[in-house]
Design a protein around this motif. Structure first.
Motif, PDB file in Angstrom:
ATOM      1  N   GLU A 122       0.834  -1.211   0.000  1.00 61.68           N
ATOM      2  CA  GLU A 122       0.000   0.000   0.000  1.00 61.68           C
ATOM      3  C   GLU A 122       0.867   1.258   0.000  1.00 61.68           C
ATOM      4  N   MET A 123       1.928   1.257   0.830  1.00 64.52           N
ATOM      5  CA  MET A 123       2.816   2.414   0.878  1.00 64.52           C
ATOM      6  C   MET A 123       3.538   2.595  -0.456  1.00 64.52           C
ATOM      7  N   ARG A 124       3.999   1.500  -1.067  1.00 65.92           N
ATOM      8  CA  ARG A 124       4.682   1.598  -2.362  1.00 65.92           C
ATOM      9  C   ARG A 124       3.748   2.189  -3.421  1.00 65.92           C
ATOM     10  N   GLU A 125       2.492   1.773  -3.400  1.00 69.22           N
ATOM     11  CA  GLU A 125       1.520   2.300  -4.364  1.00 69.22           C
ATOM     12  C   GLU A 125       1.282   3.791  -4.143  1.00 69.22           C
ATOM     13  N   LYS A 126       1.165   4.196  -2.885  1.00 67.07           N
ATOM     14  CA  LYS A 126       0.976   5.621  -2.580  1.00 67.07           C
ATOM     15  C   LYS A 126       2.184   6.437  -3.027  1.00 67.07           C
ATOM     16  N   MET A 127       3.381   5.884  -2.812  1.00 65.84           N
ATOM     17  CA  MET A 127       4.594   6.591  -3.210  1.00 65.84           C
ATOM     18  C   MET A 127       4.689   6.691  -4.734  1.00 65.84           C
ATOM     19  N   ARG A 128       4.319   5.626  -5.440  1.00 65.06           N
ATOM     20  CA  ARG A 128       4.316   5.655  -6.899  1.00 65.06           C
ATOM     21  C   ARG A 128       3.352   6.725  -7.409  1.00 65.06           C
ATOM     22  N   ALA A 129       2.176   6.777  -6.811  1.00 62.46           N
ATOM     23  CA  ALA A 129       1.174   7.773  -7.207  1.00 62.46           C
ATOM     24  C   ALA A 129       1.679   9.185  -6.915  1.00 62.46           C
ATOM     25  N   ALA A 130       2.343   9.368  -5.774  1.00 67.20           N
ATOM     26  CA  ALA A 130       2.887  10.688  -5.426  1.00 67.20           C
ATOM     27  C   ALA A 130       3.975  11.100  -6.416  1.00 67.20           C
ATOM     28  N   ARG A 131       4.833  10.158  -6.822  1.00 63.02           N
ATOM     29  CA  ARG A 131       5.879  10.464  -7.814  1.00 63.02           C
ATOM     30  C   ARG A 131       5.252  10.879  -9.132  1.00 63.02           C
ATOM     31  N   GLU A 132       4.237  10.137  -9.568  1.00 59.79           N
ATOM     32  CA  GLU A 132       3.559  10.468 -10.825  1.00 59.79           C
ATOM     33  C   GLU A 132       2.902  11.843 -10.757  1.00 59.79           C
ATOM     34  N   GLU A 133       2.297  12.151  -9.606  1.00 63.65           N
ATOM     35  CA  GLU A 133       1.672  13.459  -9.422  1.00 63.65           C
ATOM     36  C   GLU A 133       2.715  14.574  -9.533  1.00 63.65           C
ATOM     37  N   THR A 134       3.856  14.387  -8.883  1.00 61.66           N
ATOM     38  CA  THR A 134       4.925  15.388  -8.936  1.00 61.66           C
ATOM     39  C   THR A 134       5.443  15.555 -10.356  1.00 61.66           C
ATOM     40  N   GLU A 135       5.639  14.440 -11.057  1.00 60.21           N
ATOM     41  CA  GLU A 135       6.123  14.518 -12.435  1.00 60.21           C
ATOM     42  C   GLU A 135       5.120  15.256 -13.321  1.00 60.21           C
ATOM     43  N   GLY A 136       3.834  15.032 -13.093  1.00 56.92           N
ATOM     44  CA  GLY A 136       2.801  15.746 -13.849  1.00 56.92           C
ATOM     45  C   GLY A 136       2.873  17.247 -13.603  1.00 56.92           C
ATOM     46  N   LYS A 137       3.053  17.618 -12.339  1.00 55.72           N
ATOM     47  CA  LYS A 137       3.167  19.042 -12.002  1.00 55.72           C
ATOM     48  C   LYS A 137       4.438  19.645 -12.597  1.00 55.72           C
ATOM     49  N   MET A 138       5.519  18.865 -12.608  1.00 55.87           N
ATOM     50  CA  MET A 138       6.767  19.359 -13.191  1.00 55.87           C
ATOM     51  C   MET A 138       6.611  19.586 -14.688  1.00 55.87           C
ATOM     52  N   LYS A 139       5.886  18.692 -15.357  1.00 53.50           N
ATOM     53  CA  LYS A 139       5.661  18.854 -16.799  1.00 53.50           C
ATOM     54  C   LYS A 139       4.873  20.127 -17.089  1.00 53.50           C
ATOM     55  N   GLU A 140       3.974  20.496 -16.160  1.00 54.47           N
ATOM     56  CA  GLU A 140       3.180  21.711 -16.352  1.00 54.47           C
ATOM     57  C   GLU A 140       4.052  22.961 -16.346  1.00 54.47           C
ATOM     58  N   VAL A 141       5.229  22.890 -15.750  1.00 55.36           N
ATOM     59  CA  VAL A 141       6.149  24.027 -15.694  1.00 55.36           C
ATOM     60  C   VAL A 141       6.826  24.245 -17.051  1.00 55.36           C
ATOM     61  N   LEU A 142       6.931  23.188 -17.837  1.00 58.77           N
ATOM     62  CA  LEU A 142       7.576  23.279 -19.144  1.00 58.77           C
ATOM     63  C   LEU A 142       6.660  23.934 -20.169  1.00 58.77           C
ATOM     64  N   THR A 143       7.266  24.582 -21.148  1.00 55.98           N
ATOM     65  CA  THR A 143       6.494  25.131 -22.258  1.00 55.98           C
ATOM     66  C   THR A 143       6.135  23.993 -23.207  1.00 55.98           C
ATOM     67  N   ALA A 144       5.188  24.237 -24.089  1.00 60.76           N
ATOM     68  CA  ALA A 144       4.806  23.221 -25.077  1.00 60.76           C
ATOM     69  C   ALA A 144       6.010  22.849 -25.945  1.00 60.76           C
ATOM     70  N   ALA A 145       6.803  23.850 -26.327  1.00 55.82           N
ATOM     71  CA  ALA A 145       7.987  23.588 -27.155  1.00 55.82           C
ATOM     72  C   ALA A 145       9.001  22.722 -26.405  1.00 55.82           C
ATOM     73  N   GLN A 146       9.181  22.967 -25.106  1.00 55.42           N
ATOM     74  CA  GLN A 146      10.119  22.166 -24.317  1.00 55.42           C
ATOM     75  C   GLN A 146       9.641  20.724 -24.189  1.00 55.42           C
ATOM     76  N   LYS A 147       8.326  20.548 -24.013  1.00 50.85           N
ATOM     77  CA  LYS A 147       7.773  19.188 -23.932  1.00 50.85           C
ATOM     78  C   LYS A 147       7.993  18.448 -25.248  1.00 50.85           C
ATOM     79  N   ASP A 148       7.736  19.120 -26.373  1.00 50.85           N
ATOM     80  CA  ASP A 148       7.939  18.497 -27.683  1.00 50.85           C
ATOM     81  C   ASP A 148       9.408  18.151 -27.896  1.00 50.85           C
TER      82      ASP A 148
END
Length: 186
Positions: A122-148
């Motif tokens: 359960e803890m591993r799953e929560k940590m995986r979900a938290a990592r994915e959430e953080t990565e999603g937020k980090m991607k939002e900081v990038l411009t569309a051109a940087q993501k491409d």
């Protein structure tokens, strides 16, 4: 492998120094991880990584450097922006870097709290979900051109071997990678 044949002493030196730093991050068997020690070790690792990247920039030709950036992106995803080479190639601004560092800091604090709650699936799953959430937020900081650009830089897919942690640290037992595990070839 031509680069390895021509430049192996330099690359072996970079690899050896990185492995020493990585091994120093591992807690000793009776040692309880201390948050200050962990923070110090993480800073040491960041510094060592930056030094290694500077050495690699001098060793690799532009095509090889671009492939290395692609491999870092494949392995690390959006967190690859912590790499000086990747950040420079993507044109990450100081403002973007500060925002991402804050997101990672918040993520580490959240992970620490989860880790205090015990282990298990359960803890591993929560940590995986938290990592994915953080990565999603980090991607939002990038411009569309940087993501491409990030996606196009990845290049041909590479299957990384899974890191094996054994009694001898990264790579396995005391005899090096594969020692004592029946890996004799043939």
């Amino acid at each position: 492998w031509l680069i390895v044949a021509r430049k192996s002493p330099c690359l072996l030196g970079v690899h050896s120094s990185m492995m020493e730093v990585l091994a120093s991050l591992l807690p000793q068997p009776v040692q309880v991880p201390d948050q200050n020690a962990i923070q110090t070790a993480m800073e040491k690792m960041r510094k060592s990584t930056a030094e290694a990247e500077d050495k690699l920039a001098d060793i690799l030709d532009p095509k090889q450097a671009e492939r290395l950036i692609g491999l870092i992106l494949q392995r690390e995803g959006v967190r690859a922006v912590n790499s000086k080479m990747v950040a420079t190639k993507l044109g990450i601004t100081d403002d973007q870097k500060a925002k991402m560092e804050e997101l990672e800091k918040q993520s580490r604090e959240k992970m620490r709290e989860m880790f205090q709650g015990g282990g298990g699936e359960e803890m591993r799953e929560k940590m995986r979900a938290a990592r994915e959430e953080t990565e999603g937020k980090m991607k939002e900081v990038l411009t569309a051109a940087q993501k491409d650009q990030m996606e196009s830089l990845k290049g041909a897919e590479f299957k990384f071997p899974e890191m094996q942690w054994g009694r001898g640290g990264p790579g396995g037992g005391r005899g090096g990678a594969g020692a004592g595990r029946g890996n004799r070839g043939g």
